[in-house]
Scaffold this motif. Structure first.
Motif, PDB file in Angstrom:
ATOM      1  N   LYS A  25      60.791  54.670  51.946  1.00 50.64           N
ATOM      2  CA  LYS A  25      60.991  56.005  51.830  1.00 50.64           C
ATOM      3  C   LYS A  25      59.747  56.606  51.089  1.00 50.64           C
ATOM      4  O   LYS A  25      59.076  55.995  50.164  1.00 50.64           O
ATOM      5  N   ASP A  26      59.619  58.160  51.358  1.00 48.94           N
ATOM      6  CA  ASP A  26      58.483  58.703  50.504  1.00 48.94           C
ATOM      7  C   ASP A  26      58.752  59.548  49.533  1.00 48.94           C
ATOM      8  O   ASP A  26      57.959  60.302  48.871  1.00 48.94           O
ATOM      9  N   ASP A  27      60.039  59.651  48.984  1.00 49.00           N
ATOM     10  CA  ASP A  27      60.667  60.467  48.086  1.00 49.00           C
ATOM     11  C   ASP A  27      61.296  59.404  47.016  1.00 49.00           C
ATOM     12  O   ASP A  27      62.115  58.718  46.990  1.00 49.00           O
ATOM     13  N   PRO A  28      60.388  59.358  45.623  1.00 52.57           N
ATOM     14  CA  PRO A  28      60.976  58.282  44.496  1.00 52.57           C
ATOM     15  C   PRO A  28      62.418  58.532  44.360  1.00 52.57           C
ATOM     16  O   PRO A  28      63.096  57.568  43.873  1.00 52.57           O
ATOM     17  N   ARG A  29      63.144  59.839  44.118  1.00 51.72           N
ATOM     18  CA  ARG A  29      64.319  60.160  43.889  1.00 51.72           C
ATOM     19  C   ARG A  29      65.133  59.527  44.984  1.00 51.72           C
ATOM     20  O   ARG A  29      66.336  58.893  44.655  1.00 51.72           O
ATOM     21  N   GLU A  30      64.820  59.501  46.004  1.00 50.40           N
ATOM     22  CA  GLU A  30      65.697  59.100  47.008  1.00 50.40           C
ATOM     23  C   GLU A  30      65.679  57.391  47.084  1.00 50.40           C
ATOM     24  O   GLU A  30      66.757  56.884  47.293  1.00 50.40           O
ATOM     25  N   ASP A  71      49.590  54.748  48.274  1.00 51.23           N
ATOM     26  CA  ASP A  71      50.621  55.820  48.152  1.00 51.23           C
ATOM     27  C   ASP A  71      51.931  55.331  48.168  1.00 51.23           C
ATOM     28  O   ASP A  71      52.636  55.981  47.251  1.00 51.23           O
ATOM     29  N   GLN A  72      52.247  54.295  48.774  1.00 52.64           N
ATOM     30  CA  GLN A  72      53.740  53.736  48.747  1.00 52.64           C
ATOM     31  C   GLN A  72      53.990  53.103  47.396  1.00 52.64           C
ATOM     32  O   GLN A  72      55.008  53.329  47.059  1.00 52.64           O
ATOM     33  N   VAL A  75      54.731  55.711  45.033  1.00 52.77           N
ATOM     34  CA  VAL A  75      56.238  56.281  45.301  1.00 52.77           C
ATOM     35  C   VAL A  75      57.096  55.232  44.590  1.00 52.77           C
ATOM     36  O   VAL A  75      58.235  55.853  43.619  1.00 52.77           O
ATOM     37  N   ASP A  78      57.048  55.510  40.744  1.00 53.00           N
ATOM     38  CA  ASP A  78      57.855  56.905  40.284  1.00 53.00           C
ATOM     39  C   ASP A  78      59.164  56.407  40.444  1.00 53.00           C
ATOM     40  O   ASP A  78      59.782  57.141  39.700  1.00 53.00           O
ATOM     41  N   ALA A  79      59.606  55.765  41.283  1.00 46.67           N
ATOM     42  CA  ALA A  79      60.987  55.320  41.449  1.00 46.67           C
ATOM     43  C   ALA A  79      61.846  54.817  40.218  1.00 46.67           C
ATOM     44  O   ALA A  79      62.832  55.010  39.998  1.00 46.67           O
ATOM     45  N   GLU A  82      62.780  57.747  38.223  1.00 50.89           N
ATOM     46  CA  GLU A  82      63.732  58.382  38.633  1.00 50.89           C
ATOM     47  C   GLU A  82      64.938  57.674  38.422  1.00 50.89           C
ATOM     48  O   GLU A  82      66.188  58.256  38.277  1.00 50.89           O
TER      49      GLU A  82
END
Length: 94
Positions: A25-30, A71-72, A75, A78-79, A82
């Protein structure tokens, strides 16, 4: 063995049933929300949901790290933050 043992752990964890593609996934929160759902739904984990989710995330980053693009990897790093927010945990030095 055709798969690396670390891939087998990620795919067949005894503690968590992970959502397909959670680490892409590209959204850390997801990513964090998915790991939280998996950890809280598991009746096989040996520790609290936060620790199980964070352990799986850290395990994946450490084992796949050299193969992740920058980049990944960011993410996923950063997760971690989150996940801490979702569980109201203070940031720690990693």
């Amino acid at each position: 063995m055709s798969e690396k043992w670390s891939q087998d752990v990620t795919d067949n964890s005894d503690a968590l049933d992970l959502e397909d593609g959670v680490f892409t996934k590209d959204d850390p929160r997801e990513v964090a929300k998915s790991l939280k759902r998996s950890a809280e739904a598991s009746d096989r984990r040996k520790t609290d949901p936060y620790r199980s989710a964070m352990s799986m995330l850290t395990f994946y980053i450490n084992r796949a790290g050299k193969d992740l693009d920058s980049d990944q990897k960011q993410v996923l790093e950063d997760a971690k933050d989150e996940l801490r927010k979702l569980y109201d945990r203070e940031p720690q030095d990693d």
